[in-house]
Design a protein around this motif. Structure first.
Motif, PDB file in Angstrom:
ATOM      1  N   ARG A 203       0.798  -1.235   0.000  1.00  0.00           N
ATOM      2  CA  ARG A 203       0.000   0.000   0.000  1.00  0.00           C
ATOM      3  C   ARG A 203       0.832   1.289   0.000  1.00  0.00           C
ATOM      4  N   HIS A 205       2.249   2.801  -2.373  1.00  0.00           N
ATOM      5  CA  HIS A 205       2.062   3.627  -3.568  1.00  0.00           C
ATOM      6  C   HIS A 205       0.611   4.076  -3.738  1.00  0.00           C
ATOM      7  N   THR A 206      -0.242   3.834  -2.749  1.00  0.00           N
ATOM      8  CA  THR A 206      -1.628   4.270  -2.836  1.00  0.00           C
ATOM      9  C   THR A 206      -1.748   5.731  -2.403  1.00  0.00           C
ATOM     10  N   ARG A 207      -2.935   6.287  -2.502  1.00  0.00           N
ATOM     11  CA  ARG A 207      -3.148   7.691  -2.142  1.00  0.00           C
ATOM     12  C   ARG A 207      -3.020   7.922  -0.638  1.00  0.00           C
ATOM     13  N   TRP A 209      -0.592   6.828   1.250  1.00  0.00           N
ATOM     14  CA  TRP A 209       0.768   6.445   1.609  1.00  0.00           C
ATOM     15  C   TRP A 209       1.313   7.189   2.837  1.00  0.00           C
TER      16      TRP A 209
END
Length: 351
Positions: A203, A205-207, A209
């Protein structure tokens, strides 16, 4: 350094890192309170809990009684000593008086017929007998003091042995308690560390982070900083054992990651040039080029050579001519900086 990141995005990224650090700080504070309060789930041990209560009370009472007798005997000895000094003073005074009387007595008188001499002699004998009686009483008190002191030492030695045995039991119970509390802390922090590792792998690289990194920093701090001071020693066996196991696990993980990285790089170098470029993000490629390494194999390359268009290690195309203006440009740039022509593979995945 060239990069495809917009300036406002850099500001947002900086703010988000501050959010991540703040989130980590609050989690670290919360974790410190929880880890610090975990010993309260265990009751505190005392030495009295491991003593035989009736035997200990009987021994304490006997020792108090012996000490009281010792104090009384020593007070009587002090009084007897004062009485002895008084008796010796009286005897000495009587002898001086008798000596002076003898000097003035008529030397022609017979001793066995002198009533005064007999009376004074009997008086001196009485004083000497009284002095001797006090001495005998003082000697008896000294023997009693010696006997009581021996009894007190015996009782104290027995009590010390019982307390030493109880102290060993207390130490063993505290070591077990320390190990249990460490287990509680480990059971709390180890899953957090595992969850943080999973979040970083899946996770980061998710929004969201910033929260992933904040949680990871807090979990790492709780495990490597908060947990270490509470690690039981037991002569260093636990600490060195845990350190050896942790080093072995981390070392094996790093070795596995290195071999996996080499295998991925070797497999990637066998694929076509354009396919490899589409798998490398533009920002990542430009960042590696700024460090003068190949975006594909990450080996050093000579970017100052105007004729070096391909990586000499893996053959990846680094530079190419713009089809519109024939200007030499990086194959990873979306647009030609000379004429603004859009690259054909700009819309490809990973670009």
């Amino acid at each position: 350094m060239r990069s495809g990141t917009r300036l406002p995005e850099r500001s947002f990224t900086l703010v988000l890192w501050l959010v991540a650090l703040a989130f980590a700080g609050f989690l670290i504070g919360l974790g410190s309170l929880v880890v610090g309060d975990l010993p309260q789930v265990e009751r505190r041990y005392t030495l009295d809990q491991f003593l035989d209560r009736p035997q200990a009370e009987a021994s304490a009472d006997a020792l108090k009684r012996i000490r009281r007798e010792l104090d009384d005997n020593r007070r009587r000895a002090e009084q007897a000593q004062l009485a002895l000094e008084a008796a010796r003073s009286a005897s000495e005074a009587a002898r001086e008086t008798f000596a002076n009387w003898l000097k003035t007595r008529d030397s022609t008188q017979r001793v066995d017929q002198d009533p005064g001499l007999v009376a004074r002699t009997e008086q001196l004998d009485g004083l000497k007998a009284a002095e001797r009686a006090v001495e005998e009483r003082l000697e008896g008190l000294a023997r009693t003091d010696l006997d009581l002191s021996h009894r007190a030492e015996t009782a104290e030695a027995a009590d010390a042995e019982r307390r030493a045995a109880a102290q060993e039991k207390l130490d063993a119970a505290e070591r077990g308690q320390e190990l249990r509390v460490f287990g509680y802390r480990l059971a709390l922090t180890l899953p957090l560390l595992a969850l943080a590792g999973w979040l970083l792998l899946r996770r980061r690289h998710t929004r969201n982070w910033p929260f992933v990194w904040g949680f990871a920093l807090a979990a790492a701090f709780a495990f490597f900083v908060e947990l270490v001071p509470y690690m039981p020693s037991y002569g260093g066996y636990v600490q060195y054992g845990v350190g050896a196991v942790a080093t072995l696990v981390v070392g094996r993980a790093v070795i596995g990651a290195l071999h996996a990285y080499r295998e991925r790089q070797s497999a990637a170098e066998t694929r076509p040039d354009e396919e490899r470029r589409t798998e490398i993000a533009v920002d990542q490629a430009l960042l590696r080029l700024a460090k003068k390494v190949c975006p594909g194999c990450e080996r050093p390359i000579d970017l100052a050579n105007p004729e070096a268009d391909f990586c000499p290690h893996c053959g990846l195309g680094i530079y190419a001519r713009c089809p519109a203006c024939d200007q030499r440009k990086s194959t990873f740039e979306r647009f030609c900086y000379a004429c603004g022509h859009r690259a054909a593979e700009a819309a490809a995945p990973g670009a």
